[in-house]
Write a protein that holds these residues in place. Structure first.
Motif, short mmCIF file in Angstrom:
data_model
loop_
_atom_site.label_atom_id
_atom_site.label_comp_id
_atom_site.label_asym_id
_atom_site.label_seq_id
_atom_site.Cartn_x
_atom_site.Cartn_y
_atom_site.Cartn_z
N ASP A 173 -8.95 -6.91 -5.56
CA ASP A 173 -8.30 -6.26 -6.71
C ASP A 173 -6.88 -5.83 -6.40
O ASP A 173 -6.08 -5.58 -7.32
CB ASP A 173 -9.11 -5.03 -7.15
CG ASP A 173 -10.43 -5.41 -7.80
OD1 ASP A 173 -10.58 -6.59 -8.20
OD2 ASP A 173 -11.31 -4.54 -7.91
N VAL A 174 -6.54 -5.69 -5.12
CA VAL A 174 -5.18 -5.26 -4.77
C VAL A 174 -4.19 -6.41 -5.03
O VAL A 174 -3.00 -6.17 -5.24
CB VAL A 174 -5.12 -4.78 -3.31
CG1 VAL A 174 -3.71 -4.27 -2.97
CG2 VAL A 174 -6.14 -3.67 -3.07
N GLY A 175 -4.65 -7.65 -5.03
CA GLY A 175 -3.79 -8.80 -5.30
C GLY A 175 -3.49 -8.94 -6.78
O GLY A 175 -3.89 -8.10 -7.58
N PRO A 176 -2.78 -10.01 -7.15
CA PRO A 176 -2.32 -11.11 -6.30
C PRO A 176 -1.05 -10.74 -5.52
O PRO A 176 -0.39 -9.76 -5.83
CB PRO A 176 -2.02 -12.22 -7.31
CG PRO A 176 -1.62 -11.47 -8.55
CD PRO A 176 -2.47 -10.24 -8.58
N GLY A 177 -0.76 -11.57 -4.52
CA GLY A 177 0.46 -11.39 -3.76
C GLY A 177 0.34 -10.42 -2.61
O GLY A 177 1.34 -10.10 -1.96
N VAL A 178 -0.88 -9.92 -2.35
CA VAL A 178 -1.10 -9.00 -1.23
C VAL A 178 -2.17 -9.62 -0.35
O VAL A 178 -3.34 -9.70 -0.74
CB VAL A 178 -1.55 -7.61 -1.71
CG1 VAL A 178 -1.74 -6.68 -0.51
CG2 VAL A 178 -0.55 -7.02 -2.69
N GLY A 179 -1.78 -10.07 0.84
CA GLY A 179 -2.74 -10.68 1.75
C GLY A 179 -3.65 -9.64 2.37
O GLY A 179 -3.28 -8.47 2.50
N ILE A 180 -4.82 -10.07 2.76
CA ILE A 180 -5.79 -9.16 3.35
C ILE A 180 -5.25 -8.53 4.62
O ILE A 180 -5.61 -7.41 4.99
CB ILE A 180 -7.12 -9.91 3.63
CG1 ILE A 180 -8.27 -8.90 3.85
CG2 ILE A 180 -6.98 -10.85 4.82
CD1 ILE A 180 -8.76 -8.26 2.59
N GLU A 181 -4.31 -9.25 5.28
CA GLU A 181 -3.74 -8.72 6.53
C GLU A 181 -2.85 -7.50 6.29
O GLU A 181 -2.58 -6.73 7.22
CB GLU A 181 -2.94 -9.81 7.25
CG GLU A 181 -1.63 -10.20 6.58
CD GLU A 181 -1.80 -11.12 5.37
OE1 GLU A 181 -0.79 -11.42 4.71
OE2 GLU A 181 -2.96 -11.56 5.12
N ALA A 182 -2.41 -7.31 5.04
CA ALA A 182 -1.55 -6.17 4.74
C ALA A 182 -2.35 -4.88 4.54
O ALA A 182 -1.78 -3.79 4.54
CB ALA A 182 -0.73 -6.44 3.48
N LEU A 183 -3.66 -5.00 4.37
CA LEU A 183 -4.49 -3.82 4.16
C LEU A 183 -4.89 -3.21 5.50
O LEU A 183 -4.89 -3.87 6.53
CB LEU A 183 -5.73 -4.20 3.36
CG LEU A 183 -5.46 -4.80 1.97
CD1 LEU A 183 -6.77 -5.16 1.29
CD2 LEU A 183 -4.65 -3.83 1.11
N HIS A 184 -5.23 -1.93 5.46
CA HIS A 184 -5.56 -1.20 6.68
C HIS A 184 -6.85 -1.77 7.28
O HIS A 184 -7.93 -1.66 6.68
CB HIS A 184 -5.71 0.29 6.37
CG HIS A 184 -5.81 1.15 7.59
ND1 HIS A 184 -7.01 1.46 8.18
CD2 HIS A 184 -4.85 1.76 8.33
CE1 HIS A 184 -6.80 2.24 9.22
NE2 HIS A 184 -5.49 2.44 9.34
N GLN A 185 -6.74 -2.33 8.47
CA GLN A 185 -7.85 -3.12 9.01
C GLN A 185 -9.03 -2.25 9.45
O GLN A 185 -10.19 -2.64 9.28
CB GLN A 185 -7.35 -3.98 10.19
CG GLN A 185 -6.29 -4.98 9.79
CD GLN A 185 -6.78 -5.96 8.72
OE1 GLN A 185 -7.73 -6.69 8.94
NE2 GLN A 185 -6.13 -5.98 7.55
N LEU A 186 -8.77 -1.08 9.99
CA LEU A 186 -9.88 -0.22 10.41
C LEU A 186 -10.69 0.25 9.20
O LEU A 186 -11.92 0.32 9.25
CB LEU A 186 -9.36 0.98 11.20
CG LEU A 186 -8.82 0.67 12.60
CD1 LEU A 186 -8.29 1.94 13.26
CD2 LEU A 186 -9.90 0.04 13.48
N ASP A 187 -9.99 0.59 8.12
CA ASP A 187 -10.70 0.97 6.90
C ASP A 187 -11.52 -0.19 6.36
O ASP A 187 -12.67 -0.02 5.94
CB ASP A 187 -9.70 1.44 5.83
CG ASP A 187 -9.34 2.91 5.96
OD1 ASP A 187 -10.01 3.61 6.75
OD2 ASP A 187 -8.40 3.37 5.28
#
Length: 487
Positions: free
Chosen positions: A186-200
């Motif tokens: 839902d955070v996309g489009p244009g936002v790759g999964i790598e941009a999200l906080h990985q530990l969360d």
């Protein structure tokens, strides 16, 4: 030098308000507009907005527009509305599928989608307007993805957003908008999964506010003391390490008060106006409120007021034993306005039932009654567990209503303990979060009120404080300018 500012918020007084965010968003943007800056303010067109008599109209070239939030497709339009008594216009994002609901906030499963849509709609509108903001200012978890979107989904549009710097303001860190990592798309489009906080993500959650703390060029909160508190384990609600990592990018700017709305000399809601040169009107307002609420009392009887959300944060637990004890044993009157958690509302209703004519509780919110309580009460009670800034204590000072506050957040920044010997100070401040401390504070206020010359000095000290946006707005202006010059 005038700056171009895109300002996004879920609330905006007087159109939509549940608390301080709506007041602050409106007051700050009005002040910035008066300073000559070019603002585009974006808020949702909530279904329950009171817009009767408001000068508004649709923006012709911003109608029936497509909007994508992850896999969800929406259509939206934009209306523009003039803020009463100003030349500032705000933009209302008209998307009934998301915002035509009974309440501003809910626990619906698409809550994060609603405010991602608001945030993306603001970007889309800037592009269609050809408005290239120097500053993108987002507020609280609802619009917390704005700094991330600026750096990812909209980074391609260098013509509009190439020089834009982002400011994120934390109004209350206790509400972070966390949702399931199953909805990461839902955070996309244009936002790759790598941009999200990985530990969360690994823990199965997404925290909008954490992303703003990480990605914004500057993070502000609503008082200097709260900026210190949220960087501690106790006050950070899990974001303290992220905030400490940002170092000097995090600052606290005390909220201001809009004295156009909150001033006993001009207040349209109160029957008797007054100022620090003549307090006659305050006593007349007290009698008017007591008459309205059918509470009989001598003019000298202390009147304690509260206007508050009924939540644990506001310290209501401390009053369970103290208020019944004091109302039963002391000659005083108590009036409260607010709503919230059922067991706290039950407590307030119980006070009214147990002490008819001595305690009154109004469930809900009334702007007129809020102003009347500030103008009529002798003492205002704010025993908060934590308080990012708080506005009512500053309203109280202006209205000559002595605040009782706990030493936390913005309460500590705006109220100073009174010393009868020196005549310095503006209220009663207690430290410990327990019933004994609040009992001491109320009894101290009642004792001081029995000394007319001491009480008058305390009241006038408060009324002569200046928390106007003329001062506080200048701090935001300086922050904006420093960011814009860094491009």
């Amino acid at each position: 030098m005038p700056l171009r500012v895109c300002f996004i918020a879920a609330e905006y007084s007087p159109f939509a308000k549940t608390g301080g965010l709506g007041d602050v968003a409106a007051a700050l943007t009005r002040d910035l507009a008066r300073r000559g800056h070019d603002l585009r303010v974006f808020i949702p067109l909530h279904g329950q907005m009171e817009l009767a008599g408001i000068d508004r109209h649709p923006v012709d070239y911003l109608q029936d527009l497509p909007l994508r939030v992850g896999p969800h497709e929406f259509r939206f339009g934009v209306q523009t509305a003039r803020v009463p008594d100003t030349q500032l216009w705000v933009y209302l994002i008209d998307c009934p599928a998301l915002f035509d609901r009974p309440r501003i906030y809910s626990d619906a499963p698409d809550e994060h989608v609603r405010y991602l849509a608001l945030t993306r709609a603001a970007f889309e509108c800037c592009q269609r307007m050809g408005f290239a903001p120097d500053i993108l200012h987002s507020n609280d978890w609802h619009t917390a993805f704005a700094p991330l979107l600026l750096r990812t989904a909209y980074a391609w549009d260098r013509g509009i957003f190439g020089a834009t710097r982002s400011v994120f303001t934390i109004h209350n860190i206790g509400y972070q908008g966390v949702f399931s990592a199953a909805h990461a798309g839902d955070v996309g489009p244009g936002v790759g999964i790598e941009a999200l906080h990985q530990l969360d993500l690994g823990a199965g959650r997404i925290n909008p506010m954490r992303h703003a703390v990480i990605y914004a060029d500057a993070v502000t909160t609503v008082s200097p003391n709260y900026a210190v508190e949220i960087r501690t384990v106790e006050g950070g609600f899990g974001l303290d390490a992220d905030l400490r990592a940002r170092g000097g990018a995090v600052s606290g700017i005390l909220n201001g008060v809009d004295y156009d709305d909150w001033n006993p000399a001009t207040d349209r809601y109160i029957p008797h106006r007054y100022d620090d040169t003549d307090l006659t009107g305050k006593l007349l307002n007290k009698q008017a409120l007591l008459d309205l609420l059918r509470m009989q009392a001598a003019p000298s009887t202390p009147l304690i007021g509260m206007v508050t959300r009924l939540t644990r944060q506001k310290g209501i637990d401390l009053l369970f034993d103290v208020l019944p004890e004091l109302i039963a044993s002391r000659e005083l009157r108590f009036v409260a306005l607010g709503s919230g958690e059922p067991h706290y509302e039950k407590f307030m209703h119980g006070l009214q039932e147990r002490f008819p004519g001595r305690a009154t509780y109004y469930s809900g919110y009334s702007e007129e009654l809020a102003h009347m309580i500030e103008a009529a009460a002798d003492i205002f009670l704010m025993p908060s567990l934590y308080e990012p800034c708080g506005l009512n204590q500053m309203y109280s000072l202006k209205y000559g209503t002595v605040p009782i506050v706990r030493r936390t957040g913005g309460l500590a920044d705006s109220v100073q303990q009174f010393d009868p010997a020196s005549g310095q100070g503006t209220g009663i401040v207690f430290n410990d979060f327990d019933a004994a401390a609040v009992r001491w504070a109320i009894n101290t206020a009642l004792e001081w009120q029995s000394w007319p010359s001491v009480w008058r000095r305390l009241v006038l000290n408060g009324m002569r404080q200046d928390f106007s946006w003329d001062r506080q707005g200048a701090e935001y202006e300086r922050l904006y300018a420093s960011l814009a010059q860094s491009t």
